[in-house]
Design a protein around this motif. Structure first.
Motif, PDB file in Angstrom:
ATOM      1  N   LYS A  33       0.879  -1.355  -0.043  1.00 41.25           N
ATOM      2  CA  LYS A  33      -0.042  -0.048   0.098  1.00 41.25           C
ATOM      3  C   LYS A  33       0.767   1.204  -0.165  1.00 41.25           C
ATOM      4  O   LYS A  33       2.192   1.169   0.308  1.00 41.25           O
ATOM      5  N   ILE A  34       0.324   2.158  -0.435  1.00 36.56           N
ATOM      6  CA  ILE A  34       1.159   3.668  -0.523  1.00 36.56           C
ATOM      7  C   ILE A  34       0.906   4.148   1.014  1.00 36.56           C
ATOM      8  O   ILE A  34      -0.311   4.320   1.439  1.00 36.56           O
ATOM      9  N   SER A  35       1.970   4.390   1.787  1.00 38.39           N
ATOM     10  CA  SER A  35       1.864   4.776   3.035  1.00 38.39           C
ATOM     11  C   SER A  35       2.038   6.259   2.998  1.00 38.39           C
ATOM     12  O   SER A  35       1.343   6.721   4.018  1.00 38.39           O
ATOM     13  N   SER A  36       2.308   6.899   2.112  1.00 37.52           N
ATOM     14  CA  SER A  36       2.021   8.274   1.941  1.00 37.52           C
ATOM     15  C   SER A  36       2.051   9.124   0.771  1.00 37.52           C
ATOM     16  O   SER A  36       2.989   8.693   0.107  1.00 37.52           O
ATOM     17  N   PHE A  37       1.241  10.170   0.542  1.00 34.75           N
ATOM     18  CA  PHE A  37       1.238  10.520  -0.692  1.00 34.75           C
ATOM     19  C   PHE A  37       1.423  12.147  -0.454  1.00 34.75           C
ATOM     20  O   PHE A  37       0.498  12.609   0.165  1.00 34.75           O
ATOM     21  N   SER A  38       2.246  12.981  -0.888  1.00 36.34           N
ATOM     22  CA  SER A  38       2.406  14.371  -0.633  1.00 36.34           C
ATOM     23  C   SER A  38       2.629  15.326  -1.824  1.00 36.34           C
ATOM     24  O   SER A  38       3.422  14.693  -2.723  1.00 36.34           O
ATOM     25  N   LEU A  39       2.558  16.517  -1.826  1.00 35.96           N
ATOM     26  CA  LEU A  39       2.721  17.290  -2.773  1.00 35.96           C
ATOM     27  C   LEU A  39       3.524  18.745  -2.275  1.00 35.96           C
ATOM     28  O   LEU A  39       3.245  19.223  -1.084  1.00 35.96           O
ATOM     29  N   MET A  40       4.797  18.756  -2.560  1.00 37.02           N
ATOM     30  CA  MET A  40       5.569  20.061  -2.195  1.00 37.02           C
ATOM     31  C   MET A  40       5.498  21.083  -3.391  1.00 37.02           C
ATOM     32  O   MET A  40       5.756  20.874  -4.615  1.00 37.02           O
ATOM     33  N   LEU A  41       4.885  22.196  -2.948  1.00 37.02           N
ATOM     34  CA  LEU A  41       4.558  23.431  -3.994  1.00 37.02           C
ATOM     35  C   LEU A  41       6.084  23.905  -4.084  1.00 37.02           C
ATOM     36  O   LEU A  41       6.823  24.024  -3.111  1.00 37.02           O
ATOM     37  N   ALA A  42       6.141  24.823  -5.233  1.00 34.65           N
ATOM     38  CA  ALA A  42       7.296  25.438  -5.418  1.00 34.65           C
ATOM     39  C   ALA A  42       7.404  26.593  -4.289  1.00 34.65           C
ATOM     40  O   ALA A  42       8.464  27.034  -4.094  1.00 34.65           O
ATOM     41  N   SER A  43       6.005  27.181  -3.883  1.00 30.86           N
ATOM     42  CA  SER A  43       6.280  28.179  -2.713  1.00 30.86           C
ATOM     43  C   SER A  43       6.750  27.570  -1.525  1.00 30.86           C
ATOM     44  O   SER A  43       7.143  28.627  -0.787  1.00 30.86           O
ATOM     45  N   GLY A  44       7.040  26.176  -1.342  1.00 26.28           N
ATOM     46  CA  GLY A  44       7.581  26.042   0.181  1.00 26.28           C
ATOM     47  C   GLY A  44       6.363  25.043   0.769  1.00 26.28           C
ATOM     48  O   GLY A  44       6.667  24.388   2.007  1.00 26.28           O
ATOM     49  N   GLN A  45       5.354  25.398   0.480  1.00 30.88           N
ATOM     50  CA  GLN A  45       4.123  24.884   1.145  1.00 30.88           C
ATOM     51  C   GLN A  45       4.099  23.482   0.835  1.00 30.88           C
ATOM     52  O   GLN A  45       4.553  23.016  -0.376  1.00 30.88           O
ATOM     53  N   SER A  46       3.351  22.511   1.589  1.00 32.64           N
ATOM     54  CA  SER A  46       3.230  21.163   1.208  1.00 32.64           C
ATOM     55  C   SER A  46       1.739  20.735   1.577  1.00 32.64           C
ATOM     56  O   SER A  46       1.136  21.277   2.497  1.00 32.64           O
ATOM     57  N   GLN A  47       1.286  19.754   1.235  1.00 32.05           N
ATOM     58  CA  GLN A  47       0.034  19.204   1.085  1.00 32.05           C
ATOM     59  C   GLN A  47       0.043  17.541   1.306  1.00 32.05           C
ATOM     60  O   GLN A  47       0.553  16.952   0.332  1.00 32.05           O
ATOM     61  N   SER A  48      -0.424  16.858   2.475  1.00 29.74           N
ATOM     62  CA  SER A  48      -0.315  15.589   2.413  1.00 29.74           C
ATOM     63  C   SER A  48      -1.820  14.929   2.446  1.00 29.74           C
ATOM     64  O   SER A  48      -2.699  15.551   2.737  1.00 29.74           O
ATOM     65  N   PHE A  49      -1.638  13.932   1.556  1.00 30.86           N
ATOM     66  CA  PHE A  49      -2.905  13.308   1.325  1.00 30.86           C
ATOM     67  C   PHE A  49      -2.862  11.790   2.091  1.00 30.86           C
ATOM     68  O   PHE A  49      -3.731  11.068   1.620  1.00 30.86           O
ATOM     69  N   GLY A  50      -2.154  11.511   2.880  1.00 31.89           N
ATOM     70  CA  GLY A  50      -2.147  10.334   3.571  1.00 31.89           C
ATOM     71  C   GLY A  50      -1.909   9.303   3.027  1.00 31.89           C
ATOM     72  O   GLY A  50      -1.211   9.226   2.012  1.00 31.89           O
ATOM     73  N   ALA A  51      -2.489   7.832   3.559  1.00 32.79           N
ATOM     74  CA  ALA A  51      -1.887   6.585   2.895  1.00 32.79           C
ATOM     75  C   ALA A  51      -3.189   6.228   1.923  1.00 32.79           C
ATOM     76  O   ALA A  51      -4.520   6.612   2.130  1.00 32.79           O
ATOM     77  N   LEU A  52      -2.658   5.485   0.909  1.00 33.63           N
ATOM     78  CA  LEU A  52      -3.735   5.206  -0.026  1.00 33.63           C
ATOM     79  C   LEU A  52      -3.644   3.558  -0.053  1.00 33.63           C
ATOM     80  O   LEU A  52      -2.681   2.859  -0.335  1.00 33.63           O
ATOM     81  N   THR A  53      -4.947   2.875  -0.291  1.00 31.57           N
ATOM     82  CA  THR A  53      -4.796   1.444  -0.397  1.00 31.57           C
ATOM     83  C   THR A  53      -5.650   0.919  -1.755  1.00 31.57           C
ATOM     84  O   THR A  53      -5.669  -0.280  -2.043  1.00 31.57           O
ATOM     85  N   SER A  54      -6.233   1.723  -2.358  1.00 28.79           N
ATOM     86  CA  SER A  54      -7.157   1.520  -3.667  1.00 28.79           C
ATOM     87  C   SER A  54      -6.664   2.171  -4.893  1.00 28.79           C
ATOM     88  O   SER A  54      -5.970   3.437  -4.646  1.00 28.79           O
ATOM     89  N   GLN A  55      -6.828   1.601  -6.033  1.00 29.75           N
ATOM     90  CA  GLN A  55      -6.361   2.439  -7.182  1.00 29.75           C
ATOM     91  C   GLN A  55      -7.315   3.579  -7.722  1.00 29.75           C
ATOM     92  O   GLN A  55      -7.056   4.450  -7.976  1.00 29.75           O
TER      93      GLN A  55
END
Length: 325
Positions: free
Chosen positions: A2-24
């Motif tokens: 499973k995907i344990s973490s999915f996150s986005l790091m923006l160019a501005s330095g901010q970040s957004q976490s989407f948590g764990a994923l288990t399904s397509q």
């Protein structure tokens, strides 16, 4: 996995976490959300993207922290873990349609981190890579992305598989050849062959056990190298005996011909009602017991008596079908 973490790091330095994923299905939703959020950042033009890619390629061997400082673009970071194994995809969004994809893999605490660079990939290609994190296990992922099996390793692997199958077949052959009488002079050759098989096969087993993947698997199971080697040494004794036995049985099948020979009885069981054989008798020059169902026939047999035996005879064994005093 499973995907344990999915996150986005923006160019501005901010970040957004989407948590764990288990399904397509959830993966597609989160990927779409992340791309929409990244689109609100100022993505570079195609010309700027090409320049950024050239800089990244020129510093491909630099560490990840130094490269991240040089980038001014959104980055997706996707991690999947299984025991000590950790897979991390980083995707640098160069444009709204494509980006630079890199995979980092570490197999254990002591193992050196490996990486694989894919260069420019589209969003659809990125999604396929991420779906593999959900549909494949650790072994499948490492084999797919970091194929470690050289020609020699593949030869070792399939040689061992063939050897083990042949040894198991040798053990199974005793079910079908349990009544064979073995020639006495076969045993010295049998034990010599077993020793040779053991000495040849043991280094192959050790070579396979010392591979990085097997060492990592043994670590996760809490097996020390000493215990693993000890198990191989004792286990291979059984495999070698079984392999040699199967070879002897095969030799009998190939050579055996129907014939009649004169035999001399050596002795017989003290009691007709044996635990595994009724009316057991033994003959000179052969090891094994002939089981006689006719009790009256068994009672008249004495040591030194001779008889004619009909059966399948080879250089290694004799399969008695009938006897006449």
């Amino acid at each position: 996995m499973k995907i344990s973490s999915f996150s986005l790091m923006l160019a501005s330095g901010q970040s957004q976490s989407f948590g764990a994923l288990t399904s397509q299905t959830r993966l597609k939703q989160v990927l779409k959300q992340a791309l929409e959020l990244a689109a609100t950042d100022t993505l570079p033009t195609h010309e700027q993207a090409s320049n950024a890619a050239a800089k990244v390629n020129a510093t491909a061997d630099a560490n990840s922290s130094e490269k991240s400082k040089a980038k001014a673009m959104p980055m997706l970071i996707v991690q999947a873990k299984s025991g000590y194994a950790e897979f991390t995809f980083t995707f640098d969004l160069l444009t709204k349609e494509e980006g630079l994809l890199t995979l980092f893999y570490s197999g254990s605490k002591a193992a050196k981190e490996r990486q694989k660079q894919f260069g420019f990939v589209t969003i659809d290609e990125l999604q396929l890579h991420l779906q593999r994190l959900l549909t494949m296990n650790k072994s499948q992922l490492t084999d797919f992305y970091f194929a470690k099996h050289t020609l020699v390793q593949r030869i070792v692997k399939y040689t061992l598989i063939s050897y083990v199958v042949a040894a198991l077949s040798g053990l199974l052959s005793y079910v079908y050849f349990s009544d064979l009488l073995w020639r006495d002079d076969v045993f010295s050759s049998f034990y010599t062959a077993t020793i040779i098989i053991y000495l040849v096969s043991l280094p192959v087993f050790i070579c396979h056990a010392m591979s990085a993947d097997n060492r990592e698997r043994a670590q996760q199971m809490g097996q020390s190298l000493a215990k693993q080697m000890l198990a191989l040494m004792f286990g291979n004794v059984i495999f070698s005996l079984a392999f040699a036995a199967g070879g002897v049985n095969l030799m009998h099948v190939v050579q055996a011909q129907t014939t009649t020979i004169e035999i001399k009885f050596a002795d017989k069981n003290r009691d007709y009602w044996g635990k595994h054989c009724k009316g057991g008798v033994r003959i000179d020059d052969f090891s094994g017991t002939i089981c006689l169902q006719d009790r009256a026939y068994w009672q008249v047999i004495r040591p030194e008596m001779t008889a004619s035996a009909i059966g399948q005879l080879s250089n290694v064994a004799f399969d008695v079908k009938a006897m006449a005093l």
